[in-house]
Scaffold this motif. Sequence first.
Motif, PDB file in Angstrom:
ATOM      1  N   VAL A 153       0.842  -1.200   0.000  1.00  0.00           N
ATOM      2  CA  VAL A 153       0.000   0.000   0.000  1.00  0.00           C
ATOM      3  C   VAL A 153       0.877   1.250   0.000  1.00  0.00           C
ATOM      4  N   ARG A 154       1.938   1.248   0.785  1.00  0.00           N
ATOM      5  CA  ARG A 154       2.848   2.400   0.809  1.00  0.00           C
ATOM      6  C   ARG A 154       3.450   2.640  -0.578  1.00  0.00           C
ATOM      7  N   LEU A 155       3.932   1.574  -1.230  1.00  0.00           N
ATOM      8  CA  LEU A 155       4.506   1.709  -2.569  1.00  0.00           C
ATOM      9  C   LEU A 155       3.470   2.216  -3.569  1.00  0.00           C
ATOM     10  N   PHE A 156       2.247   1.702  -3.471  1.00  0.00           N
ATOM     11  CA  PHE A 156       1.180   2.146  -4.366  1.00  0.00           C
ATOM     12  C   PHE A 156       0.891   3.630  -4.162  1.00  0.00           C
ATOM     13  N   ASN A 157       0.695   4.033  -2.910  1.00  0.00           N
ATOM     14  CA  ASN A 157       0.359   5.428  -2.632  1.00  0.00           C
ATOM     15  C   ASN A 157       1.480   6.369  -3.056  1.00  0.00           C
ATOM     16  N   GLU A 158       2.726   5.971  -2.883  1.00  0.00           N
ATOM     17  CA  GLU A 158       3.847   6.794  -3.350  1.00  0.00           C
ATOM     18  C   GLU A 158       3.834   6.929  -4.865  1.00  0.00           C
ATOM     19  N   SER A 159       3.497   5.834  -5.563  1.00  0.00           N
ATOM     20  CA  SER A 159       3.527   5.863  -7.026  1.00  0.00           C
ATOM     21  C   SER A 159       2.446   6.748  -7.617  1.00  0.00           C
ATOM     22  N   THR A 160       1.347   6.934  -6.915  1.00  0.00           N
ATOM     23  CA  THR A 160       0.258   7.750  -7.473  1.00  0.00           C
ATOM     24  C   THR A 160       0.429   9.236  -7.177  1.00  0.00           C
ATOM     25  N   LYS A 161       1.373   9.588  -6.307  1.00  0.00           N
ATOM     26  CA  LYS A 161       1.572  11.004  -5.970  1.00  0.00           C
ATOM     27  C   LYS A 161       2.060  11.822  -7.157  1.00  0.00           C
ATOM     28  N   ASN A 162       2.804  11.199  -8.059  1.00  0.00           N
ATOM     29  CA  ASN A 162       3.367  11.912  -9.196  1.00  0.00           C
ATOM     30  C   ASN A 162       2.522  11.766 -10.459  1.00  0.00           C
ATOM     31  N   THR A 163       1.296  11.358 -10.301  1.00  0.00           N
ATOM     32  CA  THR A 163       0.400  11.219 -11.440  1.00  0.00           C
ATOM     33  C   THR A 163      -0.798  12.138 -11.242  1.00  0.00           C
ATOM     34  N   GLU A 164      -1.618  12.205 -12.254  1.00  0.00           N
ATOM     35  CA  GLU A 164      -2.822  13.016 -12.141  1.00  0.00           C
ATOM     36  C   GLU A 164      -3.941  12.266 -11.441  1.00  0.00           C
ATOM     37  N   GLU A 165      -3.700  10.985 -11.137  1.00  0.00           N
ATOM     38  CA  GLU A 165      -4.706  10.205 -10.425  1.00  0.00           C
ATOM     39  C   GLU A 165      -4.705  10.617  -8.963  1.00  0.00           C
ATOM     40  N   ASP A 166      -5.867  10.869  -8.450  1.00  0.00           N
ATOM     41  CA  ASP A 166      -5.988  11.225  -7.038  1.00  0.00           C
ATOM     42  C   ASP A 166      -6.481  10.000  -6.287  1.00  0.00           C
ATOM     43  N   ILE A 167      -5.581   9.002  -6.178  1.00  0.00           N
ATOM     44  CA  ILE A 167      -5.948   7.742  -5.551  1.00  0.00           C
ATOM     45  C   ILE A 167      -5.029   7.500  -4.364  1.00  0.00           C
ATOM     46  N   GLU A 168      -5.622   7.150  -3.250  1.00  0.00           N
ATOM     47  CA  GLU A 168      -4.863   6.695  -2.099  1.00  0.00           C
ATOM     48  C   GLU A 168      -5.692   5.605  -1.445  1.00  0.00           C
ATOM     49  N   ILE A 169      -5.030   4.505  -1.132  1.00  0.00           N
ATOM     50  CA  ILE A 169      -5.736   3.389  -0.510  1.00  0.00           C
ATOM     51  C   ILE A 169      -5.124   3.106   0.857  1.00  0.00           C
ATOM     52  N   SER A 170      -5.828   2.293   1.624  1.00  0.00           N
ATOM     53  CA  SER A 170      -5.325   1.871   2.924  1.00  0.00           C
ATOM     54  C   SER A 170      -5.365   0.341   2.985  1.00  0.00           C
ATOM     55  N   ALA A 171      -4.615  -0.214   3.918  1.00  0.00           N
ATOM     56  CA  ALA A 171      -4.524  -1.664   4.039  1.00  0.00           C
ATOM     57  C   ALA A 171      -5.872  -2.313   4.306  1.00  0.00           C
ATOM     58  N   ASP A 172      -6.749  -1.608   5.021  1.00  0.00           N
ATOM     59  CA  ASP A 172      -8.048  -2.208   5.340  1.00  0.00           C
ATOM     60  C   ASP A 172      -8.978  -2.271   4.134  1.00  0.00           C
ATOM     61  N   GLN A 173      -8.588  -1.689   3.005  1.00  0.00           N
ATOM     62  CA  GLN A 173      -9.369  -1.785   1.774  1.00  0.00           C
ATOM     63  C   GLN A 173      -8.899  -2.941   0.887  1.00  0.00           C
ATOM     64  N   CYS A 174      -7.917  -3.704   1.356  1.00  0.00           N
ATOM     65  CA  CYS A 174      -7.319  -4.759   0.566  1.00  0.00           C
ATOM     66  C   CYS A 174      -7.661  -6.143   1.142  1.00  0.00           C
ATOM     67  N   VAL A 175      -7.837  -7.093   0.228  1.00  0.00           N
ATOM     68  CA  VAL A 175      -8.108  -8.480   0.603  1.00  0.00           C
ATOM     69  C   VAL A 175      -7.031  -9.335  -0.059  1.00  0.00           C
ATOM     70  N   GLU A 176      -6.293 -10.119   0.754  1.00  0.00           N
ATOM     71  CA  GLU A 176      -5.279 -10.991   0.201  1.00  0.00           C
ATOM     72  C   GLU A 176      -5.955 -12.225  -0.394  1.00  0.00           C
ATOM     73  N   MET A 177      -5.530 -12.592  -1.620  1.00  0.00           N
ATOM     74  CA  MET A 177      -6.074 -13.761  -2.294  1.00  0.00           C
ATOM     75  C   MET A 177      -4.935 -14.707  -2.627  1.00  0.00           C
ATOM     76  N   THR A 178      -5.097 -15.970  -2.283  1.00  0.00           N
ATOM     77  CA  THR A 178      -4.108 -17.000  -2.602  1.00  0.00           C
ATOM     78  C   THR A 178      -4.805 -18.149  -3.321  1.00  0.00           C
ATOM     79  N   LEU A 179      -4.010 -18.918  -4.048  1.00  0.00           N
ATOM     80  CA  LEU A 179      -4.566 -20.073  -4.738  1.00  0.00           C
ATOM     81  C   LEU A 179      -4.715 -21.252  -3.809  1.00  0.00           C
TER      82      LEU A 179
END
Length: 137
Positions: free
Chosen positions: A111-137
């Motif tokens: 999430v930290r890497l994602f949020n850092e990557s969107t700071k330099n774009t025109e996308e106004d996206i920031e997520i938090s860990a509680d919005q994520c669901v881990e999926m495994t096979l």
Amino acid sequence: MKFAEFVDRYGATDRRRYLIGLLKNELDHIVAQGWLYRAFVFGSLVNSDKDEPGDIDVLLCISKPFGADFWRKLTASEDIHIKGCQLAPNFDSEARTVPPLRSCHGVEEMVRLFNESTKNTEEDIEISADQCVEMTL
């Protein structure tokens, strides 16, 4: 959560199952290479009850052996959006054995890497860990 449980919980419509299938294809390919992964799904597929989400959003960390090819997304579909992080093992020229695969990043780091990557774009996206669901096979 395991794939079957993920489908049961989030695959209520054909569109949702199609999107989940796109991710499964990618993860199957990664596993077939002998690589490790952690996949965290976010966005409307897991955070809304939309019958027809537009896409599936995934944070994907892959650990692979030194010198292995880069992972490239299998599907050309824009229905799967992956923000990836690829890890090679720490290389030690003195080691006489093949270095082990590194542990993949957890959700907080991804999430930290994602949020850092969107700071330099025109996308106004920031997520938090509680919005994520881990999926495994």
